[in-house]
Design an enzyme around this catalytic site. Sequence first.
Site, short mmCIF file in Angstrom:
data_model
loop_
_atom_site.label_atom_id
_atom_site.label_comp_id
_atom_site.label_asym_id
_atom_site.label_seq_id
_atom_site.Cartn_x
_atom_site.Cartn_y
_atom_site.Cartn_z
N LYS A 78 0.99 -1.14 -0.09
CA LYS A 78 -0.02 -0.03 0.06
C LYS A 78 0.80 1.22 -0.08
O LYS A 78 2.15 1.34 0.92
CB LYS A 78 -1.01 -0.28 1.41
CG LYS A 78 -1.86 0.95 1.43
CD LYS A 78 -2.85 0.66 2.78
CE LYS A 78 -3.83 1.89 3.01
NZ LYS A 78 -4.57 1.44 4.40
N SER A 152 -9.17 1.32 3.50
CA SER A 152 -8.55 2.24 2.73
C SER A 152 -7.38 1.29 1.79
O SER A 152 -6.95 1.80 0.75
CB SER A 152 -7.79 3.33 3.43
OG SER A 152 -6.90 2.75 4.25
N SER A 176 -9.34 -1.05 7.60
CA SER A 176 -8.73 -1.18 6.37
C SER A 176 -8.13 -2.39 5.77
O SER A 176 -7.80 -2.60 4.54
CB SER A 176 -7.88 0.26 6.10
OG SER A 176 -8.37 1.24 6.49
#
Length: 589
Positions: A78, A152, A176
């Site tokens: 990420k 996220s 997330s």
Amino acid sequence: MTIIDTHAAYLDGTATPGSTIEQALARIAGADRPEIWISRVDDAALRAQARALDAVLAAEGAAVLARLPLLGIPFAVKDNIDVAGMPTTAACPAFAYVPEQSAPVVDRLLAAGALLVGKTNLDQFATGLVGTRSPYGAVRNAVDPAYVSGGSSSGSAVAVALGMIGFALGTDTAGSGRVPAGLNGIVGLKPTRGLLSTRGVVPACRTLDCVSVFAPDVADAWKVLQVAAGHDARDPYSRPISMQGVRRRGYRIAVPAQLEFFGDAAAQAAFEATLARLRDLPGCTFGTVDYTPFRAAAALLYQGPWVAERHAAVGAFIDAQPDAAHPVVAGIIGQANGYDATDAFQGQYMLAALRRAAEDALADYDFLLVPTTPTMPRISDVLERPVELNSQLGYYTNFVNFFDMAALAVPGQNRADGLPAGVTLIGNAGSDHMLATAAAALLGGADANALAADPLPFREPTVQVAVVGAHLEGQPLNWQLLERGARKMAATHTSPNYRLYALPGTTPPKPGLARVDGEGTAIAIEVWELPLRRFGEFVAEIPAPLGIGSLELADGRWVKGFICEPAAIAGATDISMFGGWRAYLTSQL
């Protein structure tokens, strides 16, 4: 393919790291999903790294996997996690910087032979559970692009779900690392806070943040966790975690008494189908708990003073460049101006009370089972109602880091419309290994026994205990060791100074071991390693005439082990000629 499958193909010559990377690049090129990636490792450089691993594999063969347990497995991170020489944007181009060092978790994966493919899209500054709050585009769901991917960690989850990579790192503050797993039909492992270093991660809420793992199945997620975990003295939130043992007598499962699906009948039916399947499994017991404290804590994260912690992380940048932030993200973080220090302390007091209530509610259970998400909205609906629908997706996730818990999101029964519907197992801090084995045993997709036998290394004081009878592996009382986090070190023998006796009238049947002067023999035993903090309660369960003393092993070492009172041996049958308890039991068949 899973890590096990990929490595099997490497060893039988049907694949190589080079061919695996070519397959990954082909899938990326053919997917028409540019919104997944924010930056990519240059293809030529990636191919060169793979060729180098091809040469290592050819030279070392199967032995290399002990040194490089993730050899040739493509992965992504990420883009709020640092990779040396690659921009870290947190999905905000104006915020971008190029770190000189990678996050320790990334370094550990690279050192294990994994191949970094690129950095993935996210809800900006890791603020959101929808996957739509990014200037790099909304990340579309892997199963149906009309639906949200979840956030996220949206890009990481979808890249795994589409088979572009073998696993990916995300982060998890409010869910997330779990919501995107549930919405895309994969596994999302959110470890106990502090188990993985968060140094080199752009913080959302530093006191709550975790690095998480996305993988196709539980076994792969656990393998990645084993590689990535480790104490980081330079991360003030890193800590040694005392692990729980694995269950061996069935699971005691709690379910919220108040289930909420926000009118999504398909999501409700899918969860009920998964629950019905689990209720049919032998050895599982279920109960309900009041979900009120969990729900109240979940609301605190975005409707309480903790938004100020997000402002502490990136507020100075947003205040200086307000137009650079996504408007929804800026609005959420801007709420920090409505709270002061008194509110922060009042929030802590409320959280402490809620956490105590939750601990009391779960005291008699091994874990809490919840839907990973209560609903699955379309991207168009989220764009119209960004805050409301985002809040719904966090209904079963937001409280977990507040309460210092571990969680594992896994696929459940699909919805009637074919969309994924995951469930999440949530346990106390240090329950990570238990949750992984439970998920594998109850929901499938991995070998639960293999997982149970593959724990994380001890990071606490331990004691070695020699067992000779009913506590041997596979015997009726072995659970007393396993459930206390013990692990088998060796199958060996005593020194040739002992005799073994079958004790009459014991349930389950047990032997007695006695040290003798002359005319002894070596007796088969197992040596187990047990957390020192659990040793006292283990000893307390040992009934007379047995006890714990010191045993001499065949190699001359002395360890704690089972002994027997001399009075009990006087009326027992000498079975030393069998050389051990298992051989004696076999003779009785």
